[in-house]
Every structure is written in C-alpha cells, then in structure tokens.
Design a protein around this motif. Structure first.
Motif, mmCIF file in Angstrom:
data_model
loop_
_atom_site.group_PDB
_atom_site.id
_atom_site.type_symbol
_atom_site.label_atom_id
_atom_site.label_comp_id
_atom_site.label_asym_id
_atom_site.label_seq_id
_atom_site.Cartn_x
_atom_site.Cartn_y
_atom_site.Cartn_z
ATOM 1 N N GLY A 129 37.375 40.526 37.169
ATOM 2 C CA GLY A 129 38.364 39.709 36.461
ATOM 3 C C GLY A 129 38.982 40.473 35.294
ATOM 4 N N GLN A 130 38.140 41.199 34.563
ATOM 5 C CA GLN A 130 38.657 41.982 33.440
ATOM 6 C C GLN A 130 39.575 43.098 33.928
ATOM 7 N N VAL A 131 39.218 43.732 35.021
ATOM 8 C CA VAL A 131 40.070 44.788 35.591
ATOM 9 C C VAL A 131 41.415 44.202 35.989
ATOM 10 N N ASN A 132 41.410 43.012 36.585
ATOM 11 C CA ASN A 132 42.674 42.364 36.964
ATOM 12 C C ASN A 132 43.509 42.048 35.731
ATOM 13 N N ASP A 133 42.867 41.574 34.655
ATOM 14 C CA ASP A 133 43.596 41.283 33.412
ATOM 15 C C ASP A 133 44.219 42.551 32.832
ATOM 16 N N VAL A 134 43.438 43.622 32.804
ATOM 17 C CA VAL A 134 43.947 44.891 32.269
ATOM 18 C C VAL A 134 45.100 45.394 33.130
ATOM 19 N N SER A 135 44.988 45.248 34.429
ATOM 20 C CA SER A 135 46.054 45.686 35.332
ATOM 21 C C SER A 135 47.343 44.898 35.075
ATOM 22 N N ALA A 136 47.203 43.593 34.861
ATOM 23 C CA ALA A 136 48.384 42.765 34.560
ATOM 24 C C ALA A 136 49.004 43.183 33.230
ATOM 25 N N GLN A 137 48.160 43.455 32.229
ATOM 26 C CA GLN A 137 48.677 43.896 30.927
ATOM 27 C C GLN A 137 49.370 45.247 31.056
ATOM 28 N N GLU A 138 48.812 46.117 31.879
ATOM 29 C CA GLU A 138 49.433 47.421 32.085
ATOM 30 C C GLU A 138 50.826 47.262 32.694
ATOM 31 N N LYS A 139 50.970 46.365 33.648
ATOM 32 C CA LYS A 139 52.283 46.130 34.262
ATOM 33 C C LYS A 139 53.272 45.598 33.234
ATOM 34 N N GLN A 140 52.812 44.677 32.371
ATOM 35 C CA GLN A 140 53.697 44.135 31.328
ATOM 36 C C GLN A 140 54.123 45.233 30.364
ATOM 37 N N LEU A 141 53.161 46.065 29.949
ATOM 38 C CA LEU A 141 53.495 47.143 29.018
ATOM 39 C C LEU A 141 54.438 48.155 29.647
ATOM 40 N N THR A 142 54.275 48.420 30.921
ATOM 41 C CA THR A 142 55.178 49.342 31.612
ATOM 42 C C THR A 142 56.595 48.784 31.630
#
Length: 178
Positions: free
Chosen positions: A63-76
């Motif tokens: 779940g944390q990996v999925n959250d970080v991945s979503a944040q990475e997409k937003q930051l990109t």
C-alpha cells in the motif's frame, strides 16, 4: 546370643545395600508420538503467526509503495507543468530584454553626456571647497564678484561681499577663480 543381637550385629557389620535407583521407565511409543505431535503443533502455530505478521507487513508495504508511486506521478506532472511555465517566462524575459536594449544604450549615452557636462562643475566645486573662509574673486557669465567664500553646495557657491551682501553663484556659470 539372642536373635535380636545377631540381627543387630549383622546389621551393623554388614554393609547396607542402598536401594538401587528405580529404573527410568522407557517412554512408550505413544508417549513419544504425543510429545512430537505437541512440539509440531507449537511450531506450526508459531510459524502461522509469523507468516500472518509477514503477510500483513507485506500488504502494508505494498500500500505504501502504491501511495509513493501515485505521489511520484503527481510530482512528475507538476514538474512538467513548472518546466513549461518556466520556458514561457524565459521567452518573455528574452523579449523584454530585447525591447530594453535600445534604452540601455540611450541611458549610457546620456550618462556620458551628463558626466561631460558636470565634470567642470565638480572640478570647480573641489577647488572652492578647499578655499571656504578665504577671500576669492570669481569671474562668471554675469561679471566679477569678490568677497569671502562662505559655503559651497552641490551646484552653487556662496560669497559674502565686503558690503555684507550674499551672492549665490551657480557653479556652471563660474569661468575662473582667483
């Protein structure tokens, strides 16, 4: 000797055999199987609990990996938008710089012209500042004035004539000082 005495003597003189330790009873096959079964169940329960904790931790980490991945997409996406805005602003700054270039050239030209026009006044002011409180004679466009130099300003000299009159003379109009 009586029987009692004989028994007593015999018991005193004859070493008493210690009772042999009871032989340990060999566990039966059923006891061994039950003990092994009990150990196996404890081990199985312990491993089940550990496996459950590991599974729960893996789920939480996923779940944390999925959250970080979503944040990475937003930051990109934000980075791309910021880069695009920066490129637009950079173009605007370049256009403004191109428009201000002629003004910078005119300003430099005017500064040189002002410096050329004010240089004589600065030289006169420097000369007069060393002579404040002394008697001077100044030749100007309006004529000759003599008296005590009482003050020197940014663009004027103040002279008190022998009659008590105070004259203000623009430094730009002074032709000579004696």
């Amino acid at each position: 000797m009586s029987l009692r005495q004989i028994i007593l003597v015999k018991s005193i003189s004859v070493p008493v055999h210690k009772k042999a330790a009871p032989r340990k009873k060999r566990p039966s096959l059923l006891d061994i199987v039950n003990r092994l079964r009990h150990r196996f169940l404890r081990l199985f329960n312990s491993l089940s609990r550990r496996l459950h904790r590991i599974s729960r931790d893996v789920s939480r980490l996923a779940g944390q990996v999925n959250d970080v991945s979503a944040q990475e997409k937003q930051l990109t996406a934000q980075l791309a938008q910021t880069t695009q805005s920066l490129n637009g602003l950079s173009g605007q700054v370049s256009a403004i710089a191109a428009h201000t270039e002629p003004f910078a050239t005119q300003i430099s030209s005017l500064q040189a012209e002002v410096a050329g026009l004010t240089a004589p006044s600065r030289a006169v002011r420097t000369l007069l500042q060393g002579r404040v409180g002394t008697t001077v004679s100044i030749e100007s466009n309006a004529g000759s004035i003599s008296g005590t130099l009482t003050a020197v300003g940014d663009d004027f000299a103040q002279i008190q004539e022998p009659t008590g009159d105070i004259d203000l003379i623009p430094l730009a109009n002074i032709n000579s000082v004696t």
